[in-house]
Scaffold this motif. Sequence first.
Motif, mmCIF file in Angstrom:
data_model
loop_
_atom_site.group_PDB
_atom_site.id
_atom_site.type_symbol
_atom_site.label_atom_id
_atom_site.label_comp_id
_atom_site.label_asym_id
_atom_site.label_seq_id
_atom_site.Cartn_x
_atom_site.Cartn_y
_atom_site.Cartn_z
ATOM 1 N N GLY A 127 20.716 0.227 -16.895
ATOM 2 C CA GLY A 127 21.411 0.401 -15.107
ATOM 3 C C GLY A 127 21.708 -0.659 -14.434
ATOM 4 O O GLY A 127 21.507 -1.813 -15.279
ATOM 5 N N GLN A 128 21.839 -0.909 -13.457
ATOM 6 C CA GLN A 128 22.418 -1.697 -12.731
ATOM 7 C C GLN A 128 21.366 -2.695 -12.155
ATOM 8 O O GLN A 128 21.253 -2.880 -11.010
ATOM 9 C CB GLN A 128 23.991 -1.118 -11.824
ATOM 10 N N GLY A 129 20.251 -2.254 -12.434
ATOM 11 C CA GLY A 129 19.140 -2.076 -11.431
ATOM 12 C C GLY A 129 18.882 -1.937 -9.808
ATOM 13 O O GLY A 129 19.994 -1.461 -8.939
ATOM 14 N N THR A 130 17.869 -1.152 -8.719
ATOM 15 C CA THR A 130 17.673 -1.722 -7.505
ATOM 16 C C THR A 130 16.509 -2.358 -6.865
ATOM 17 O O THR A 130 15.612 -2.748 -7.732
ATOM 18 C CB THR A 130 16.676 0.466 -7.573
ATOM 19 N N LEU A 131 17.001 -2.887 -5.830
ATOM 20 C CA LEU A 131 16.113 -3.626 -5.298
ATOM 21 C C LEU A 131 14.911 -3.014 -5.172
ATOM 22 O O LEU A 131 14.455 -1.748 -3.876
ATOM 23 C CB LEU A 131 16.446 -4.881 -4.151
ATOM 24 N N VAL A 132 13.420 -3.049 -4.924
ATOM 25 C CA VAL A 132 12.126 -3.527 -4.598
ATOM 26 C C VAL A 132 11.818 -3.684 -3.415
ATOM 27 O O VAL A 132 11.181 -4.868 -4.397
ATOM 28 C CB VAL A 132 10.989 -2.174 -4.918
ATOM 29 N N THR A 133 11.134 -3.726 -2.143
ATOM 30 C CA THR A 133 10.730 -5.089 -1.633
ATOM 31 C C THR A 133 9.611 -4.268 -0.936
ATOM 32 O O THR A 133 9.361 -3.516 -0.512
ATOM 33 C CB THR A 133 11.542 -5.298 -0.417
ATOM 34 N N VAL A 134 9.051 -5.144 -1.191
ATOM 35 C CA VAL A 134 6.952 -4.628 -0.724
ATOM 36 C C VAL A 134 6.994 -5.496 0.442
ATOM 37 O O VAL A 134 6.546 -6.784 -0.194
ATOM 38 C CB VAL A 134 6.044 -4.786 -1.618
ATOM 39 N N TYR B 207 12.005 9.115 -14.132
ATOM 40 C CA TYR B 207 11.188 8.781 -12.985
ATOM 41 C C TYR B 207 10.684 7.537 -12.964
ATOM 42 O O TYR B 207 9.614 7.608 -14.168
ATOM 43 C CB TYR B 207 10.992 9.774 -12.262
ATOM 44 N N LEU B 208 10.265 6.773 -12.020
ATOM 45 C CA LEU B 208 8.102 5.401 -12.095
ATOM 46 C C LEU B 208 8.261 5.834 -10.247
ATOM 47 O O LEU B 208 9.214 5.749 -9.655
ATOM 48 C CB LEU B 208 9.411 3.670 -12.032
ATOM 49 N N GLN B 209 7.213 6.787 -10.187
ATOM 50 C CA GLN B 209 6.561 6.935 -9.202
ATOM 51 C C GLN B 209 5.470 5.757 -8.971
ATOM 52 O O GLN B 209 4.832 5.457 -10.120
ATOM 53 C CB GLN B 209 5.677 8.337 -9.292
ATOM 54 N N MET B 210 6.079 4.978 -8.465
ATOM 55 C CA MET B 210 4.953 3.397 -7.385
ATOM 56 C C MET B 210 4.193 3.801 -6.503
ATOM 57 O O MET B 210 5.030 4.077 -5.190
ATOM 58 C CB MET B 210 5.935 2.980 -7.829
ATOM 59 N N ASN B 211 3.152 3.787 -6.516
ATOM 60 C CA ASN B 211 2.147 3.908 -5.659
ATOM 61 C C ASN B 211 0.575 2.662 -5.358
ATOM 62 O O ASN B 211 1.610 1.918 -6.371
ATOM 63 C CB ASN B 211 0.891 5.060 -5.831
ATOM 64 N N SER B 212 0.412 2.371 -4.176
ATOM 65 C CA SER B 212 0.081 1.001 -4.088
ATOM 66 C C SER B 212 0.414 -0.251 -4.020
ATOM 67 O O SER B 212 -0.209 -1.032 -5.171
ATOM 68 C CB SER B 212 -1.658 1.473 -4.931
ATOM 69 N N GLY C 280 0.766 -1.738 0.203
ATOM 70 C CA GLY C 280 -0.220 0.202 0.160
ATOM 71 C C GLY C 280 0.942 1.085 0.063
ATOM 72 O O GLY C 280 0.341 2.365 -0.162
ATOM 73 N N GLY C 281 2.346 0.674 0.022
ATOM 74 C CA GLY C 281 2.572 2.187 0.337
ATOM 75 C C GLY C 281 3.996 2.662 -1.019
ATOM 76 O O GLY C 281 2.888 2.660 -2.300
ATOM 77 N N SER C 282 4.550 4.015 -0.940
ATOM 78 C CA SER C 282 4.631 4.238 -2.047
ATOM 79 C C SER C 282 6.195 4.348 -2.147
ATOM 80 O O SER C 282 6.917 4.647 -1.576
ATOM 81 C CB SER C 282 4.637 5.354 -2.424
ATOM 82 N N LEU C 283 6.938 4.739 -3.446
ATOM 83 C CA LEU C 283 7.947 4.571 -3.840
ATOM 84 C C LEU C 283 8.255 5.387 -4.809
ATOM 85 O O LEU C 283 7.438 5.281 -6.017
ATOM 86 C CB LEU C 283 8.929 3.137 -3.987
ATOM 87 N N ARG C 284 9.932 5.696 -5.197
ATOM 88 C CA ARG C 284 10.109 6.962 -6.266
ATOM 89 C C ARG C 284 11.525 5.792 -6.767
ATOM 90 O O ARG C 284 12.085 6.534 -6.157
ATOM 91 C CB ARG C 284 9.487 8.542 -6.693
ATOM 92 N N LEU C 285 11.229 5.739 -8.258
ATOM 93 C CA LEU C 285 12.500 5.359 -8.052
ATOM 94 C C LEU C 285 13.309 6.349 -9.339
ATOM 95 O O LEU C 285 12.722 6.787 -10.471
ATOM 96 C CB LEU C 285 12.391 3.768 -9.144
ATOM 97 N N SER C 286 13.754 6.484 -10.215
ATOM 98 C CA SER C 286 15.133 7.492 -10.333
ATOM 99 C C SER C 286 16.309 6.769 -11.521
ATOM 100 O O SER C 286 16.677 6.392 -10.454
ATOM 101 C CB SER C 286 15.708 8.470 -9.580
#
Length: 121
Positions: free
Chosen positions: A112-119, A78-83, A14-20
């Motif tokens: 790019g090298q990748g960035t880890l998103v854990t929900v 950017y990638l704004q990720m909600n919900s 349910g949270g949000s993150l913004r990737l750049s």
Amino acid sequence: VQLQASGGGLVQAGGSLRLSCAASGGSFSSVNMGWFRQAPGKEREFVAAVSWSADTYYADSVKGRFTISRDNAKNTVYLQMNSLKPEDTAVYYCAAVRSRDYYSVPLYDYWGQGTLVTVSS
């Protein structure tokens, strides 16, 4: 073109993150940019893309929750990720492509090298 992704982290469902994704070494404003993700044991999949003219494209699984955008003055996408959902957990990659086939992994020219998103649930 060199790409540097950042902004990943651990977030509750349910949270949000913004990737750049910061680009250097090329003509950023003339390339199309995409975000892909790869979960453990799965193939890399398309998430979203933005053309050089700012048209946007999304995978059905993220439509309405994620927003891709670009700032040509800052050479950044950017990638704004909600919900966010647990199934969004993956390593997220930004990539650049000159082709107008935004959905195909093999056609992308730079990664790019990748960035880890854990929900967490």
